[in-house]
Scaffold this active site. Sequence first.
Site, PDB file in Angstrom:
ATOM      1  N   ASP A  10      31.293 -66.308 -29.157  1.00 12.92           N
ATOM      2  CA  ASP A  10      30.279 -65.273 -29.382  1.00 12.92           C
ATOM      3  C   ASP A  10      29.393 -65.219 -28.143  1.00 12.92           C
ATOM      4  O   ASP A  10      29.456 -66.099 -27.283  1.00 12.92           O
ATOM      5  CB  ASP A  10      29.434 -65.600 -30.628  1.00 12.92           C
ATOM      6  CG  ASP A  10      28.365 -64.535 -30.890  1.00 12.92           C
ATOM      7  OD1 ASP A  10      28.713 -63.341 -30.926  1.00 12.92           O
ATOM      8  OD2 ASP A  10      27.178 -64.884 -31.037  1.00 12.92           O
ATOM      9  N   SER A  11      28.542 -64.207 -28.085  1.00 14.65           N
ATOM     10  CA  SER A  11      27.580 -64.123 -26.981  1.00 14.65           C
ATOM     11  C   SER A  11      26.453 -65.136 -27.140  1.00 14.65           C
ATOM     12  O   SER A  11      25.647 -65.294 -26.234  1.00 14.65           O
ATOM     13  CB  SER A  11      26.984 -62.713 -26.939  1.00 14.65           C
ATOM     14  OG  SER A  11      26.254 -62.491 -28.126  1.00 14.65           O
ATOM     15  N   CYS A  75      32.420 -62.265 -32.761  1.00  7.56           N
ATOM     16  CA  CYS A  75      31.476 -61.327 -32.156  1.00  7.56           C
ATOM     17  C   CYS A  75      32.088 -59.942 -32.317  1.00  7.56           C
ATOM     18  O   CYS A  75      33.227 -59.715 -31.885  1.00  7.56           O
ATOM     19  CB  CYS A  75      31.301 -61.677 -30.679  1.00  7.56           C
ATOM     20  SG  CYS A  75      30.346 -60.466 -29.741  1.00  7.56           S
ATOM     21  N   GLU A 154      18.074 -64.895 -31.439  1.00  5.03           N
ATOM     22  CA  GLU A 154      18.164 -65.844 -30.321  1.00  5.03           C
ATOM     23  C   GLU A 154      16.795 -66.402 -29.936  1.00  5.03           C
ATOM     24  O   GLU A 154      16.709 -67.464 -29.323  1.00  5.03           O
ATOM     25  CB  GLU A 154      18.823 -65.180 -29.102  1.00  5.03           C
ATOM     26  CG  GLU A 154      20.295 -64.834 -29.295  1.00  5.03           C
ATOM     27  CD  GLU A 154      21.233 -66.035 -29.218  1.00  5.03           C
ATOM     28  OE1 GLU A 154      20.821 -67.111 -28.768  1.00  5.03           O
ATOM     29  OE2 GLU A 154      22.414 -65.872 -29.632  1.00  5.03           O
ATOM     30  N   CYS A 186      27.300 -57.248 -36.760  1.00  4.42           N
ATOM     31  CA  CYS A 186      26.999 -58.120 -35.622  1.00  4.42           C
ATOM     32  C   CYS A 186      26.849 -59.498 -36.234  1.00  4.42           C
ATOM     33  O   CYS A 186      26.115 -59.660 -37.226  1.00  4.42           O
ATOM     34  CB  CYS A 186      25.712 -57.699 -34.925  1.00  4.42           C
ATOM     35  SG  CYS A 186      25.149 -58.912 -33.708  1.00  4.42           S
ATOM     36  N   HIS A 188      25.263 -61.983 -35.461  1.00  8.89           N
ATOM     37  CA  HIS A 188      23.913 -62.561 -35.476  1.00  8.89           C
ATOM     38  C   HIS A 188      23.154 -62.216 -36.766  1.00  8.89           C
ATOM     39  O   HIS A 188      22.241 -62.947 -37.161  1.00  8.89           O
ATOM     40  CB  HIS A 188      23.083 -62.029 -34.299  1.00  8.89           C
ATOM     41  CG  HIS A 188      23.370 -62.701 -32.986  1.00  8.89           C
ATOM     42  ND1 HIS A 188      24.527 -62.496 -32.276  1.00  8.89           N
ATOM     43  CD2 HIS A 188      22.631 -63.580 -32.254  1.00  8.89           C
ATOM     44  CE1 HIS A 188      24.482 -63.209 -31.154  1.00  8.89           C
ATOM     45  NE2 HIS A 188      23.351 -63.874 -31.118  1.00  8.89           N
TER      46      HIS A 188
END
Length: 280
Positions: A10-11, A75, A154, A186, A188
């Site tokens: 993932d990012s 992701c 994040e 997403c 996240h």
Amino acid sequence: MDNRAIGYMDSGVGGLTAVKQALYQLPNEQVKYVGDTLRMPYGPRRTEEVAKFSLQIGHYLNETADGIKLLVIACNTATAAALPLLQEHLPIPVVGVIQPGVEAALNATDNNVVGVIATQGTVDSNAYYNGLMAGNPGIDVHQLATPDLVTLVESNEQDHDKKLAIVREQLAGLAGSGIDTLILGCTHFPLLMDEIQEVVGDEVTLVNAGAEAINLVEQILDDSDARHGIYPMSNHEVDQYYTTGSVDTFGEIATRWLDIPVSVKHLKTDANDLTLIEGE
Ligand code: DGL
């Protein structure tokens, strides 16, 4: 039987939402994870760039230590940009998160009005729209890019009211849409599940695309007789977590979210490579 780990990329910390489901559903399987936090967010980046980073990480996971037996592109942005590319270049099965999310939403909706919140890259790819339409051409799809939710996760913000205010502002575009199902497009976003549910109301079903992908992982492991051979494989202390960003922040979020101690190593990014920095 295959005792190699399952790889996740993932990012940043978003892919941990898929890992959390895997620890519950496939507790016997080791985890090897790369979060590309330094180059996060992927959402506003060009497709070619996201594809390049994804390929780099896929190779790293597959070619270091004992490798991996399967890669989950945990992701949505990277799935939209690079799923066929990674399937072509890696000698292992590669699973994306978008089609599992589409299928879960098609099963969940009663009124055929479905919302999708995702990064700009995922919205622009139309991957969810096309997948939902292919499954049910009569469906009404409301897509919304909510990039601030990625940076909110994040940032490791813990204050519920602060998070709620940002979620409310980002989701304002869905007001009055009549959705009965909302795809968290997403990985996240499940880390903000409570706030998102509070804003959209309890009558809206949230679909966690990353977690849905673990059903496909389980099916592939069974079809190829590739489950971990030693039962129970209780030692998740040897799972491997890497980030290109802050080891401390990643470790804190991961330990809290997964509810197990997670030790994280630092990867350095060069133009074409990822290098493990020992001792950091
Ligand atoms: N977690 C990612 C996704 O599912 C990407 C977030 C980002 O880096 O923009 O799309």
